[in-house]
Design a protein around this motif. Structure first.
Motif, PDB file in Angstrom:
ATOM      1  N   UNK A 315      -4.278  28.890 -27.860  1.00 55.50           N
ATOM      2  CA  UNK A 315      -4.544  30.055 -28.689  1.00 55.50           C
ATOM      3  C   UNK A 315      -4.127  31.309 -27.937  1.00 55.50           C
ATOM      4  N   UNK A 316      -3.413  32.189 -28.621  1.00 53.02           N
ATOM      5  CA  UNK A 316      -2.966  33.441 -28.028  1.00 53.02           C
ATOM      6  C   UNK A 316      -3.367  34.591 -28.935  1.00 53.02           C
ATOM      7  N   UNK A 317      -3.516  35.748 -28.344  1.00 57.78           N
ATOM      8  CA  UNK A 317      -3.832  36.939 -29.128  1.00 57.78           C
ATOM      9  C   UNK A 317      -3.111  38.135 -28.536  1.00 57.78           C
ATOM     10  N   UNK A 318      -2.821  39.082 -29.370  1.00 57.79           N
ATOM     11  CA  UNK A 318      -2.162  40.323 -28.938  1.00 57.79           C
ATOM     12  C   UNK A 318      -2.368  41.376 -30.002  1.00 57.79           C
ATOM     13  N   UNK A 319      -2.352  42.602 -29.576  1.00 52.85           N
ATOM     14  CA  UNK A 319      -2.412  43.715 -30.523  1.00 52.85           C
ATOM     15  C   UNK A 319      -0.997  44.057 -30.962  1.00 52.85           C
ATOM     16  N   UNK A 320      -0.805  44.145 -32.256  1.00 49.39           N
ATOM     17  CA  UNK A 320       0.508  44.473 -32.784  1.00 49.39           C
ATOM     18  C   UNK A 320       0.935  45.847 -32.277  1.00 49.39           C
ATOM     19  N   UNK A 321       2.086  45.881 -31.632  1.00 47.74           N
ATOM     20  CA  UNK A 321       2.607  47.148 -31.163  1.00 47.74           C
ATOM     21  C   UNK A 321       2.417  47.415 -29.688  1.00 47.74           C
ATOM     22  N   UNK A 322       1.577  46.636 -29.012  1.00 46.55           N
ATOM     23  CA  UNK A 322       1.417  46.884 -27.583  1.00 46.55           C
ATOM     24  C   UNK A 322       2.633  46.358 -26.825  1.00 46.55           C
ATOM     25  N   UNK A 332       3.414  37.815 -32.725  1.00 50.43           N
ATOM     26  CA  UNK A 332       2.378  38.679 -33.287  1.00 50.43           C
ATOM     27  C   UNK A 332       2.853  39.283 -34.605  1.00 50.43           C
ATOM     28  N   UNK A 333       4.110  39.674 -34.642  1.00 52.93           N
ATOM     29  CA  UNK A 333       4.712  40.237 -35.856  1.00 52.93           C
ATOM     30  C   UNK A 333       4.696  39.204 -36.977  1.00 52.93           C
ATOM     31  N   UNK A 334       5.088  37.980 -36.647  1.00 55.01           N
ATOM     32  CA  UNK A 334       5.107  36.926 -37.665  1.00 55.01           C
ATOM     33  C   UNK A 334       3.698  36.617 -38.155  1.00 55.01           C
TER      34      UNK A 334
END
Length: 671
Positions: A315-322, A332-334
């Protein structure tokens, strides 16, 4: 000009428009059933000034003497070239403000420049919505009237566009066949030419070579950059049209994201020795905006927290745009674009609120969602129907059925249309004012073409709003909208534009070339787990406005509620005023007492501390989300309101620590 947000009726709005054509009485005559100028009439005058193919290639003032040019122009005008003036500058819809009685200034300039030398090849680069069709058909009627050419071939990128060209040409008395098939061999004698696609030429260039060499032919290459989409297309176009009497190349975006040469376009080395394309006439977005020919564009950027599962089960997570790696950004975009998450419904809902505001002043304003494929397009349409209670128009192909849907949407007052990316260039609906960029294509070429769907002005003061993900590549393109580009055949050493390009196909799936950099998403399949949206900022005229906020917050509504009828300067002034108002509100919010302040650990790089803090904050947000059933984006927005500061990607060590402490206190109290 005082502008408010009072609603106006469709009838009021129509009364405020300029007439639908340049010469209303003549157009009414045609619409009542009168025949346009006959072929003989169109060709009869000016024949004494006929210029052969060989003569046409000579450039320079001596190619056409001034006296002969003036006489020919007068004869052509007397011969009935008013047929071209039946078109509005932005046909097929209403004329733009201030152009109801004459051609636009740029069209006159371009025509004048052309007839100074009458070159065999002429590349006119004009921003989308400026009126390239009007310019091209005016030029065609002039050349037909003078006898310089006696037939016309229009090459367009899509099926819908070639039918649109045929409709436009018919309005000025030029009949071309958009239904022509390669198997037909030759068009009927009742036509003056054909409208075809680049794909048709690539499949059988010999057929089109025969048509071209069978008479004195003017070839109009619409959106000529598509001539480099495939090797067979470029070779076919050269084979078919090399011996054309005249060639007029048109493009709203005269560049490509690759180094494939564009047929019949001249290249010359720049100061760095890189071969770049040369336009004979250029009319960019910046000048068109000043002239009131196109609308100013507000880019509404949305960020948010994304979670997904990789093929390995991680599992991965990220803030869109960072600022992360290109593959993390892409995934993240997808995840954001997945219709199963919360990001797309939230953004579509915000875009619909914006459309409602715009329709207060522009009652027939419509919206367009650009989707990557047919599956997501249908899913977005279902979400929009739930939001609006109205079934949107869905265009999934470039066939006749899709063309008729586009035409029907153009003529009615319904709210939304959803189109797949591969046919979006053929969507030419002047009432489109709001867009949602829901595709992961990020080339400058495609981005410019998409934005071109929304900038066509019908009335001074109209604005366009485009909602898009807050990712670095798109933000850079939005900030440089006015940049005029040329196509480069060479690349500087170590060139990197910093933009991830997973999808570069522009027209047809059959022409898609798989490249390593474009297939990254396909070789790294994943499962989108969760996507939350938050308002990030507004980009306009190279500036950024807004401090972010939760979807539905005052920070977002401040910008969604901007009136849809404003002059460009008024838009800028209002954005600045609302930015100042938000800053004042934030300044008035006092953080709670007793908040501990974190100290930066000594002898340690700051980025390591920030990375650990972001990871810890994401972990705590996930824990609290499971306890409270609140989405991640809402929790992040609430933490920003309580502790102050920007989004996580821009927050300092102290600001992130405040948010960590708030969540720890909540989780501890819950236990």
């Amino acid at each position: 000009m005082a502008v408010g947000s009072r609603e106006v009726s469709a009838a009021e709005y129509d009364d405020q428009q300029q007439p639908a054509t340049l010469w209303g009485d003549t157009d009414a005559h045609l619409s009542n059933g009168a025949e346009p100028a006959s072929d003989d009439h169109a060709r009869g005058a000016g024949s004494a000034t006929t210029t052969g193919a060989d003569t046409a290639t000579t450039a320079g003032p001596s190619a056409t003497p001034v006296a002969d040019h003036d006489a020919a122009a007068a004869a052509a005008e007397a011969a009935g070239n008013a047929a071209a003036e039946h078109l509005s500058p932005a046909f097929p819809d209403r004329a733009a403000w201030g152009t109801a009685s004459k051609l636009r200034a740029w069209q006159v300039e371009a025509l004048t420049k052309y007839f100074e030398t009458e070159p065999r090849d002429f590349l006119a680069a004009a921003t989308p919505g400026a009126g390239k069709t009007t310019f091209a058909l005016r030029l065609a009627t002039e050349l037909l009237a003078r006898g310089t050419v006696d037939r016309l071939v229009v090459v367009a990128p899509t099926e819908h566009l070639k039918r649109q060209w045929a409709d436009s040409a018919d309005r000025v008395g030029i009949r071309i066949d958009p239904m022509f098939k390669n198997g037909d061999g030759m068009f009927g004698r009742h036509y003056q030419g054909v409208a075809i696609t680049y794909a048709q030429v690539g499949m059988n260039p010999e057929v089109h070579q025969k048509i071209t060499e069978g008479g004195k032919t003017l070839v109009i290459l619409d959106e000529v950059h598509h001539g480099g989409d495939a090797l067979t297309w470029g070779d076919g176009i050269r084979e078919a049209f090399t011996k054309a009497t005249r060639r007029l190349s048109l493009s709203g975006t005269p560049f490509r994201s690759d180094t494939n040469p564009i047929p019949f376009v001249q290249y010359a080395p720049d100061e760095e020795g890189i071969r770049t394309s040369i336009s004979d006439y250029n009319y960019g977005y910046g000048r068109a905006l000043k002239d009131g020919v196109v609308r100013p564009v507000l880019f509404m950027a949305y960020a948010g927290q994304m979670r997904w599962k990789t093929r390995m089960g991680d599992e991965m997570s990220a803030s869109l745009g960072e600022q992360v790696t290109k593959d993390i950004t892409a995934q993240a975009w997808r995840t954001a674009l997945s219709p199963e998450g919360e990001w797309m419904p939230a953004v579509l809902s915000a875009a619909d609120k914006r459309l409602t505001e715009v329709r207060r002043g522009v009652p027939d304003a419509g919206g367009l969602v650009i989707a990557t494929d047919t599956t997501t397009a249908r899913a977005y349409a279902r979400i929009l129907q739930q939001i609006t209670g109205e079934r949107p128009t869905v265009v999934l192909s470039d066939e006749a059925a899709g063309s008729s849907r586009i035409q029907a949407f153009s003529e009615d007052t319904s709210r939304w249309m959803v189109a797949v990316r591969m046919v979006s260039e053929g969507v030419d609906v002047p009432r489109l004012c709001v867009g949602v960029y829901a595709t992961s294509a990020s080339t400058p070429l495609f981005f410019a073409q998409v934005i071109g769907r929304f900038v066509r002005a019908r009335r001074r003061g109209e604005t366009a709003s485009v909602f898009l993900p807050s990712v670095p590549g798109l933000m850079a393109l939005a900030a440089s909208l006015e940049l005029e580009r040329d196509h480069a055949l060479d690349r500087p050493k170590n060139a990197d534009d910093g933009m991830y390009n997973p999808e570069d196909a522009m027209v047809a799936e059959a022409n898609r070339e798989e490249r390593a950099s474009e297939s990254l998403l396909e070789v790294q399949p994943f499962e989108a787990l969760d996507s939350q949206a938050s308002f990030d900022r507004v980009l306009y005229d190279g500036g950024e406005f807004g401090s972010g906020g939760e979807v539905g917050s005052l920070e977002e509504l401040d910008f969604i509620g901007i009136p849809g009828l404003l002059e460009p300067d008024q838009v800028r002034d209002l954005l600045r005023a609302r930015q100042a108002s938000q800053a004042k509100r934030q300044k008035g919010r006092k953080p709670k007492d007793g908040m501990p302040k974190a100290a930066t650990p000594e002898n340690r790089p700051m980025y390591q501390t920030l990375k650990e803090q972001r990871t810890e904050l994401a972990r705590l947000v996930s824990i609290w989300s499971r306890h409270s059933n609140e989405p991640h984006g809402q929790i992040h927005a609430e933490l920003r309101r309580m502790s102050g500061g920007p989004a996580v990607a821009q927050a300092s060590i102290e600001q992130i620590q405040k948010r960590i402490d708030i969540l720890r206190s909540r989780i501890g109290g819950r236990r």
